[in-house]
Design an enzyme around this catalytic site. Structure first.
Site, short mmCIF file in Angstrom:
data_model
loop_
_atom_site.label_atom_id
_atom_site.label_comp_id
_atom_site.label_asym_id
_atom_site.label_seq_id
_atom_site.Cartn_x
_atom_site.Cartn_y
_atom_site.Cartn_z
N ASN A 120 64.00 34.69 28.70
CA ASN A 120 64.40 33.42 28.07
C ASN A 120 65.87 33.11 28.33
O ASN A 120 66.60 32.72 27.42
CB ASN A 120 64.13 33.50 26.57
CG ASN A 120 64.16 32.15 25.90
OD1 ASN A 120 63.90 31.13 26.53
ND2 ASN A 120 64.47 32.13 24.63
N ARG A 150 69.57 39.74 23.02
CA ARG A 150 68.97 40.85 23.76
C ARG A 150 69.80 42.12 23.65
O ARG A 150 69.36 43.19 24.06
CB ARG A 150 68.80 40.47 25.22
CG ARG A 150 68.02 39.17 25.41
CD ARG A 150 68.23 38.58 26.78
NE ARG A 150 67.84 37.18 26.81
CZ ARG A 150 68.61 36.18 26.42
NH1 ARG A 150 69.85 36.43 25.98
NH2 ARG A 150 68.18 34.95 26.46
N PRO A 164 53.59 38.55 37.76
CA PRO A 164 54.49 38.16 36.67
C PRO A 164 54.40 36.65 36.42
O PRO A 164 54.59 35.86 37.34
CB PRO A 164 55.89 38.53 37.19
CG PRO A 164 55.63 39.57 38.25
CD PRO A 164 54.31 39.20 38.86
N LYS A 206 55.56 40.05 30.64
CA LYS A 206 56.18 39.45 31.83
C LYS A 206 57.28 40.34 32.41
O LYS A 206 57.32 40.56 33.63
CB LYS A 206 56.73 38.06 31.47
CG LYS A 206 57.20 37.27 32.66
CD LYS A 206 58.66 37.53 32.91
CE LYS A 206 59.10 36.91 34.21
NZ LYS A 206 60.53 37.21 34.46
N ARG A 236 73.69 32.87 33.98
CA ARG A 236 74.12 33.70 32.86
C ARG A 236 73.65 35.15 33.03
O ARG A 236 74.35 36.10 32.69
CB ARG A 236 73.58 33.11 31.56
CG ARG A 236 74.14 33.77 30.32
CD ARG A 236 73.68 33.02 29.09
NE ARG A 236 73.84 33.84 27.91
CZ ARG A 236 73.05 33.79 26.86
NH1 ARG A 236 72.04 32.95 26.82
NH2 ARG A 236 73.26 34.57 25.83
N ASP A 260 55.85 33.62 34.55
CA ASP A 260 56.95 33.03 33.78
C ASP A 260 56.77 31.51 33.72
O ASP A 260 55.75 30.98 34.16
CB ASP A 260 58.29 33.39 34.43
CG ASP A 260 58.43 32.70 35.78
OD1 ASP A 260 57.42 32.27 36.34
OD2 ASP A 260 59.55 32.58 36.26
#
Length: 272
Positions: free
Chosen positions: A118, A167, A224, A207, A123, A226
Site C-alpha cells: 500500500n 509498516r 502476485p 500478495k 517512497r 496487486d
DNA sequence: AGCCAGGGACTCC
DNA sequence: GGAGTCCATGGC
C-alpha cells in the site's frame, strides 16, 4: 541467449530477451538508477552497471553473481512463445519483451516488499535507500543491503523516520522472528511450504508472499495480484485479489510469475 | 484537495 | 473464511 563472460563483466548482443528498461522498471527491484546509457543497480552486496549501446549490452559486475542475478541461462524466447498463446498476453509481451525476472536474496526481497505494501514506488525506493545508507556495509562507492544481524539493530524510530509509516512495527516484528529462526531464508521446500512460513511473518500477506516467492525464491508458479494486475484483468473489487491469484496461477502454471510481470509492466507503462 | 499507492492486521460475524 | 475498517505518508 548467447553471452560472453569476462573477469569483470558479461557481454551480449542486443536481443529481444534482454532490455534493461523492461527489467528494472517492472517493479521487481527498487535499488536502481537510470544513467545516461543504462542503469546502475544495487542488489544484496553487489553493484552492477548495465550499458546498452551500439547494439551491445555490457553488464559490469561480478560475473558469477550477474549470471545468476539476470537468470541468463533461462530461455525467455521459449517462455514468451508459450505464454503468447494466451491472447490477453499478446500485447503485454510485445510491449515488455525484454523483461527478465531477477534472482534476489530472500531477506532483501522480504524487507523490500513489506515496505512496498500500500505504498508508492518513489517512497519505497527512498525508505530502502535510507536503510542501506545507515545499516548497510560501506563498499566504497555504495552501501550493501544490511545483513539480518544489522537489521536487528534498526529501531522503530528509524523506520518511521525513513518513511516506512505504519509498516515500521511489521518490519521490527519480522526481523525479530527471522533472528530467532532464519531457516526460511535458505529453505528449499515446496512453494506452498515456504509460502506458509512467509505468511507467518508480520506485514506479509498473500500478495507480498507471492512477490517474495517469485523474486526471492525463483518460484514462477505464483501470480502476485496487486492493484495494477487487477486493473489489467479488468477487475475493480480488491477483495477478489486472492481469488485471481489462485485462478491465474492455475491458468498459467509454472509460467504464472512471468505472465504476471508482462501484465504488470504493460498496465503500468502503456499509453492510455 | 483528495485519491491512490505492487496490502495487511485486526475485528467482527 | 469473508466483509469492513483502520493504518502513515509522499506522489500526483
Amino acid at each position: 541467449m548467447d553471452y560472453k563472460v569476462f573477469e569483470d563483466r558479461i557481454e551480449l548482443e542486443e536481443t529481444e530477451d534482454f532490455c534493461a528498461k523492461h527489467i528494472f522498471e517492472c517493479g521487481q527491484i527498487f535499488r536502481y538508477k537510470k544513467t545516461e546509457n543504462g542503469y546502475l543497480i544495487f542488489s544484496d552486496n553487489q553493484k552492477i552497471i548495465v550499458e546498452e549501446k551500439n547494439g551491445k549490452v555490457t553488464i559490469w559486475g561480478n560475473p558469477k553473481f550477474c549470471q545468476n542475478f539476470f537468470d541468463l541461462k533461462t530461455d525467455y524466447s521459449k517462455i514468451k512463445a508459450e505464454l503468447i498463446k494466451n491472447k490477453e498476453l499478446t500485447m503485454p509481451i510485445k510491449f515488455g519483451y525484454g523483461i527478465r525476472i531477477l534472482k534476489r536474496s530472500p531477506l532483501e526481497t522480504i524487507i523490500s516488499f513489506i515496505i512496498s505494501a500500500n505504498n508508492n514506488i518513489p517512497r519505497i525506493k527512498n525508505t530502502i535507500e535510507k536503510l542501506c545508507n545507515e545499516y548497510g556495509e560501506n563498499k566504497g562507492d555504495f552501501f550493501s543491503f544490511p545483513t539480518l544481524k544489522k537489521l536487528s539493530l534498526v529501531d522503530e524510530k528509524f523506520w518511521i523516520n525513513a518513511g516506512a509509516g505504519y509498516r515500521a512495527k511489521y518490519l521490527i516484528d519480522t526481523v525479530k522472528i527471522l533472528a530467532l529462526d532464519s531457516s526460511v531464508l535458505t529453505s528449499n521446500e515446496s512453494t506452498t511450504e515456504i509460502k506458509k512460513k512467509l505468511l507467518a511473518l508480520s506485514g506479509v500477506g498473500p500478495k507480498v508472499a507471492d512477490c517474495v516467492l517469485l523474486f526471492g525464491y525463483g518460484r514462477t508458479d505464483v501470480f502476485p495480484t496487486d492493484t495494477w494486475v487487477m486493473k489489467a484483468i479488468g477487475e475493480n473489487d480488491k477483495s477478489k485479489a486472492s481469488f485471481f491469484a489462485t485462478e491465474k496461477a492455475s491458468q498459467y502454471g509454472s509460467l504464472a510469475g512471468y505472465a504476471q510481470q508482462y501484465l504488470f509492466f504493460y498496465e503500468r507503462n502503456k499509453k492510455a
